[in-house]
Each structure stands twice: as C-alpha cells, then as structure tokens.
Scaffold this motif. Structure first.
Motif, PDB file in Angstrom:
ATOM      1  N   ALA A  33      12.226  -4.713 -12.159  1.00 33.23           N
ATOM      2  CA  ALA A  33      11.269  -4.392 -11.332  1.00 33.23           C
ATOM      3  C   ALA A  33      11.181  -5.327 -10.293  1.00 33.23           C
ATOM      4  O   ALA A  33      10.361  -4.988  -9.329  1.00 33.23           O
ATOM      5  CB  ALA A  33      10.071  -4.571 -12.221  1.00 33.23           C
ATOM      6  N   TRP A  80      13.086  -6.044  -7.934  1.00 33.45           N
ATOM      7  CA  TRP A  80      13.561  -5.153  -6.579  1.00 33.45           C
ATOM      8  C   TRP A  80      12.404  -4.656  -6.133  1.00 33.45           C
ATOM      9  O   TRP A  80      12.662  -4.300  -4.763  1.00 33.45           O
ATOM     10  CB  TRP A  80      14.780  -4.641  -6.820  1.00 33.45           C
ATOM     11  N   LYS A  81      11.783  -3.968  -6.637  1.00 35.94           N
ATOM     12  CA  LYS A  81      10.841  -2.957  -5.964  1.00 35.94           C
ATOM     13  C   LYS A  81       9.479  -3.290  -5.514  1.00 35.94           C
ATOM     14  O   LYS A  81       9.057  -4.284  -5.657  1.00 35.94           O
ATOM     15  CB  LYS A  81      10.454  -1.934  -7.361  1.00 35.94           C
ATOM     16  N   VAL A 136      11.912  -1.244  -0.803  1.00 35.67           N
ATOM     17  CA  VAL A 136      13.043  -1.091  -1.621  1.00 35.67           C
ATOM     18  C   VAL A 136      12.257  -0.332  -2.908  1.00 35.67           C
ATOM     19  O   VAL A 136      11.471  -0.662  -3.588  1.00 35.67           O
ATOM     20  CB  VAL A 136      13.597  -2.448  -2.178  1.00 35.67           C
ATOM     21  N   GLU A 137      13.147   0.845  -3.618  1.00 38.11           N
ATOM     22  CA  GLU A 137      12.919   1.406  -4.868  1.00 38.11           C
ATOM     23  C   GLU A 137      14.269   1.676  -5.514  1.00 38.11           C
ATOM     24  O   GLU A 137      15.309   1.486  -4.911  1.00 38.11           O
ATOM     25  CB  GLU A 137      12.240   2.456  -4.682  1.00 38.11           C
ATOM     26  N   GLU A 138      14.044   2.033  -6.859  1.00 31.04           N
ATOM     27  CA  GLU A 138      15.233   2.309  -7.343  1.00 31.04           C
ATOM     28  C   GLU A 138      15.846   3.646  -7.050  1.00 31.04           C
ATOM     29  O   GLU A 138      15.343   4.585  -6.143  1.00 31.04           O
ATOM     30  CB  GLU A 138      15.000   2.587  -8.834  1.00 31.04           C
ATOM     31  N   ILE A 185      19.878   0.926  -5.525  1.00 29.57           N
ATOM     32  CA  ILE A 185      18.582   0.911  -5.019  1.00 29.57           C
ATOM     33  C   ILE A 185      18.753   1.494  -3.674  1.00 29.57           C
ATOM     34  O   ILE A 185      19.481   1.534  -3.090  1.00 29.57           O
ATOM     35  CB  ILE A 185      18.183  -0.665  -4.751  1.00 29.57           C
TER      36      ILE A 185
END
Length: 370
Positions: free
Chosen positions: A181, A183-184, A198-200, A209
């Motif tokens: 989480a 990263w998001k 940034v999202e999955e 990502i």
C-alpha cells in the motif's frame, strides 16, 4: 523549404523521397479530415465500444503523409540500403545522440533509439485520432517491422511479439513481488510542480505498478524489483518513506516527489471553493485560465490565440489545493494527459496565482485577474 526551392512540400517529398524509395501511392495529405478513403480510424476500446474518429487539423512539416503498407515496406528497403552507406543522411541521423551532460539520448534527429525484445532498434511512431503506427528497424538483424493500426492501441507490443517470434527469443518469467500500500498515492515534484500518480498495475501483470506522469491517460507500467524499487525501459523508481525518486531515462530528468496528503472522500464537496474559483492570466502565452464550480466540483478552461477550449473537469488529488485537470484530447496522439494545477495560497486563505503544467510544458504561471 518551399520559399527556397519554389516547389510545394508535396512536390519536394515526391521528388526527393517517395519516387526514389519506390513509394508509389504515398502523398502529403495535410488535411487530416480528408484522409484518402476508405481509410477510417476508430476511437474507443472493447469496454466502451469503437466509433469513427474525426480529425480537424491541418498538419504538414513533421507529419501529414499518407502511405500504404506496401509503401512502408518499400520505405524500409530503401532505409536498409541507405544505412549501408555511411555517407547517407539516414546513416548520419541514426547515430546515437547525447544530452549536453553526456548522457545517452533515446531520441535525436527525428529518430528514436530503443530496445525491441532486447534488440537495439531505430524507429519512430505516428498517430492521429483513431490511428497508431510504428516503424522499427533492427540493423544487427537486418530486420524491419511496421505496425499500422486504425485504432488507438500502441504498436510497440505487437512489434515486440513479432520480433520475438522471428528471432526465436524467449524470456524467463519475471519475478513477482507484491505491491504494498505504501506505493499507492499521489506525489508532487517541487522542481517541476507536477504530480506523479502511482497505483497497482493491471491484474494480468502481477508485481507491477502503473505510473501516471508522462503523455496519455494510461499509466506507464513498471515492475517491482524489490519492495521499494521498480523499473521499466524508460524509468527507475525508488520509494523512500513518503518520498518517491523517479529517474526518467528518456527525459534525462530525476524527480523527487513528496507524497500528497490524500483528500478524504467524505470531505469532498463539503467546503467552499470561493478562494480558488476565478480568472487567471499568463501574458507570455496570451492565455486565460478560468476556474468555475463550487464545493469540490471544479472545471477549468483555457482561452488564447488558438481559440477557446472546452471546460475540462478537475479533481482534487491532494490537500493544499493540488488538483489534476483532465486533458483527454490533443492535436495529435497521444494527448498530454492530466495537467497538474497547483493553487498558491496567501496567508489570508485567498489564491493569488496558479501553476499549471504537464510533462511537456512545465510551471506555466497564471496570475489572478478576477
């Protein structure tokens, strides 16, 4: 060129390029609304459906050429022959270029230097609404691949598939690292005043990502190489607590983006937007930026010497008045993507100016006039 030669650009292209290359049906077609029939390009996708695209720009100089697949095959043969002559223009412009600091550049003299399935290639793409094209030459294998789409899917993926099949290249399954989480979210680079989202990544690509910074509205895919690092052919990312370091290889630029404090969905629409709604002006660009709306539902539009643009919806991506203005359409393709809009607050809470930018046009400052 026309003034010096006394001939039209279309005549010069035919005389200097199309005829010598054997491109029998290629022509300059700068009126993009009048591409030779029965050519039709399509916008949309499998989810929304496909519909005929309409182009309305006059485009000549770096583009505007209409050519068939047979023309492009003749062109690739012509270029392959030219590359064997070290004195030829193509051999000269195909040489690896560098930035002023000595860093190798992926683009120069109108040609991209890139990797296709791990192979060094020279290429370029072309696009309009409803069209995506690409030509890729791998000199070491004397191999050229031309991809021509009448829909809006990038040509690089099918080109790589073709090269792998032709050269019998297989790659090991990549290592899959779970995306945490941490990263998001959205991050703001202070130097460029641009946000990095940034999202999955796609479910079909675990361990990746999607990074929203460059052109278009689709995130660039990067694969995690560790819990705090990710990379792709065009960028390297390192996550250090709430700071995201991004090395943009093609741009020769390094970003240091700080995580934006997320706006709670329950807070959206609960506060007035009077302090930022208004009219802003940039004299250098002869451009006026108008912000309308209220309670978290805002719209932005631009008026300038090119005419009046449509009103695009804005969404708040971070506290301290950081917004993103959607821009799903450009003159050609791919469109710029989101514009980052940063409102500059005064001590009394009012907004005196706003900074607008995207990856290709950074830190354009507008001053409030009303």
């Amino acid at each position: 060129m026309e003034n010096v030669s006394g001939h039209s650009l279309g005549q010069l292209l035919a005389e200097r390029l199309f005829i010598p290359a054997g491109m029998s049906t290629a022509s300059l077609c700068p009126n993009t609304n009048g591409l030779p029939l029965p050519i039709v390009g399509y916008e949309g996708n499998a989810k929304t459906g496909y519909f005929a695209a309409t182009n309305r720009i006059e485009w000549a100089g770096d583009a505007g050429i209409a050519a068939s697949l047979e023309d492009m095959i003749a062109y690739e043969k012509y270029l392959n022959k030219s590359l064997a002559d070290p004195e030829s223009l193509y051999a000269t412009t195909s040489q690896q270029q560098k930035f002023r600091d000595g860093t190798l550049a992926s683009y120069g003299y109108g040609l991209a230097r890139l990797k296709i399935a791990g192979q060094s290639a020279i290429g370029h793409g072309g696009a309009l609404r409803g069209f995506r094209h690409g030509r890729f030459q791998i000199p070491g294998e004397r191999l050229s691949v031309v991809v021509m789409h009448n829909f809006e899917t990038a040509p690089a993926v099918p080109a790589e598939f073709i090269v792998k099949r032709l050269l019998n290249i297989s790659e090991p399954e990549p290592q899959t690292i779970g995306v945490s989480a941490a990263w998001k979210g959205n991050f703001l680079d202070d130097d460029t005043q641009l946000y990095v989202g940034v999202e999955e990544g796609d479910r079909e690509k675990p361990g990746t990502i999607a990074v929203n910074y460059g052109p278009g509205n689709v995130g660039e895919t990067a694969r995690l190489t560790s819990e705090t690092e990710a990379k792709s052919d065009s960028m390297q990312l390192t996550l250090e607590d709430d700071i995201l370091h991004v090395k943009r290889i093609d741009d020769n630029r390094t970003l240091r983006a700080v995580r934006l404090q997320a706006v709670d969905k329950r807070d959206l629409g609960q506060s007035s937007s009077e302090n930022i709604v208004g009219i802003y002006r940039n004299e250098e660009c002869d451009s006026t930026f108008t912000v309308t709306g209220d309670c978290g539902s805002l719209y932005g539009s631009f008026d300038g010497y090119l005419g009046r643009g449509p009103a695009w919806i804005m969404r708040q991506i971070g506290k301290n008045n950081v917004w993103a203005l959607g821009n799903p359409r450009g003159l050609d393709a791919t469109p710029p993507g989101d514009w980052t809009v940063v409102f500059n607050d005064q001590e009394d809470g009012s907004c005196s100016s706003v900074t607008v930018g995207c990856w290709l046009a950074r830190k354009v400052k507008y001053v409030r006039v009303k």
